[in-house]
Design an enzyme around this catalytic site. Sequence first.
Site, PDB file in Angstrom:
ATOM      1  CE1 TYR A 141      -0.843  11.731  -0.373  1.00 35.54           C
ATOM      2  CE2 TYR A 141      -1.103  11.951  -2.728  1.00 35.54           C
ATOM      3  CZ  TYR A 141      -0.390  11.498  -1.641  1.00 35.54           C
ATOM      4  OH  TYR A 141       0.790  10.826  -1.837  1.00 35.54           O
ATOM      5  CE  LYS A 165       1.344  -1.892   6.714  1.00 35.04           C
ATOM      6  NZ  LYS A 165       2.367  -2.934   6.562  1.00 35.04           N
ATOM      7  CG  ASP A 194       4.351  -4.037   3.929  1.00 26.27           C
ATOM      8  OD1 ASP A 194       3.292  -4.393   3.371  1.00 26.27           O
ATOM      9  OD2 ASP A 194       4.645  -4.414   5.078  1.00 26.27           O
ATOM     10  CG  ASP A 237       1.804  10.245  -5.162  1.00 25.37           C
ATOM     11  OD1 ASP A 237       2.369  10.300  -6.272  1.00 25.37           O
ATOM     12  OD2 ASP A 237       1.836  11.181  -4.343  1.00 25.37           O
ATOM     13  CG  ASP A 239       6.547   8.710  -9.016  1.00 23.14           C
ATOM     14  OD1 ASP A 239       5.622   8.799  -9.856  1.00 23.14           O
ATOM     15  OD2 ASP A 239       7.182   9.698  -8.613  1.00 23.14           O
TER      16      ASP A 239
END
Length: 372
Positions: free
Chosen positions: A147, A198, A230, A254, A258
């Site tokens: 980001y 990852k 994942d 992020d 959620d």
Amino acid sequence: MRKRTYKIAALAGDGIGPEVVREALKVLSTVEDKFGFHLEVNEAPVGWSGIDETGKALPDNTLELCRASDSILFGSVGLPDRDASIPKEERPERAALLALRKEFGLFANLRPVRLPSELAHACPLKAERQGDGIDMLVVRELTGGMYFGQPKTTETLDNGENRAIDTMIYSTSEIERIAHVAFQSAQLRRKHVMSIDKANVLENGVLWRDVVTQVASGYPEVTLEHMFVDNAAMQFLLKPTQFDVVLCENMFGDILSDEAAALAGSLGMLPSASLGVTSGEKTFGFYEPAGGTAPDIAGKNLANPIAQILSAAMMLRHSFGENDAAAAIDNAVGAVIAQGLRTGDIFNSQDANARQVGTTEMGDAISEAIST
Ligand code: NAD
């Protein structure tokens, strides 16, 4: 003797922000009296309310107020109907939210996700997957990664095609400091950290895993496991009860936070804290609900104020060390839920014990539960 005094910048923002922040301030003033400290609360515009008053989503006076405060209690900003009318760098989420995160070095985002047994109906998972209840803490790195990494741009190639570039960057020290937050949080919980990466594909993932493993050696009582992002997305749905503290870099956090939020049934129940570096005894923090401005229900006394109220409790705990007052708020929220009070987002008409209430009534009931 002089009362312990803390300065709070209250930035309600847009949509349901002012409605839910009002209830959180009501609850704070109840604990202030009961626990013998003083909160100096100053309100200021942000988001569209800032743009309408001063032309900027983060007005200069609002920023000055934040700098002069011990913490920020934030509602939410952004209005989908209006955001597209101004350049993206001036829009509330970028110009106010991201700017405040950067300004105060808010590198650690804490999102506790709890599903009380009374709200099992609000969880989209079958009862058998909920076990004895879902209770996890997502610790997300907030100022690094994709980001903020440079270069971040969209360029036009010689053939006329556009190409967008985002850059994922983490240094050892950035990973170390967020890992310490996760391990310290785990020490106060069920002593388990699941670190998400990852590492099978990303260089960042390899470094993340190495550094987190090194930090773990300083916390022998905490168990560390690693999981690919994942798989984590899948495990949240298959067996959410296996998670205690979940440690993530910025973008993975992020998305996963959620997903975890959905398990708790409503964004209206989920608080969050974003913390800066601790200096001496003080930790500057930014406290906001997990949800946004909810324009669909704004101004109708329908919003659930609990996420904002629990965010205020996190402020008392993490920034001011007022643990008893914070626990009193958490307990009062638990008590009104047990009594059956429900805003529309968590109401279940099949539950004979449930009574639907509005934003103000929920805030009043929580305040009352603290005073009695
Ligand atoms: P949202 O979180 O505002 O709403 C999603 C859904 O959740 C809606 O149905 C809403 O009614 C419900 N909801 C959210 N909070 C609730 C509460 N306290 N009580 C009851 N129901 C609640 O997300 P969105 O619709 O994608 O975004 C709306 C605006 O908010 C956008 O402009 C977005 O950019 C902004 N936003 C701001 C923040 C922030 O300030 N931190 C975060 C997310 C979104």
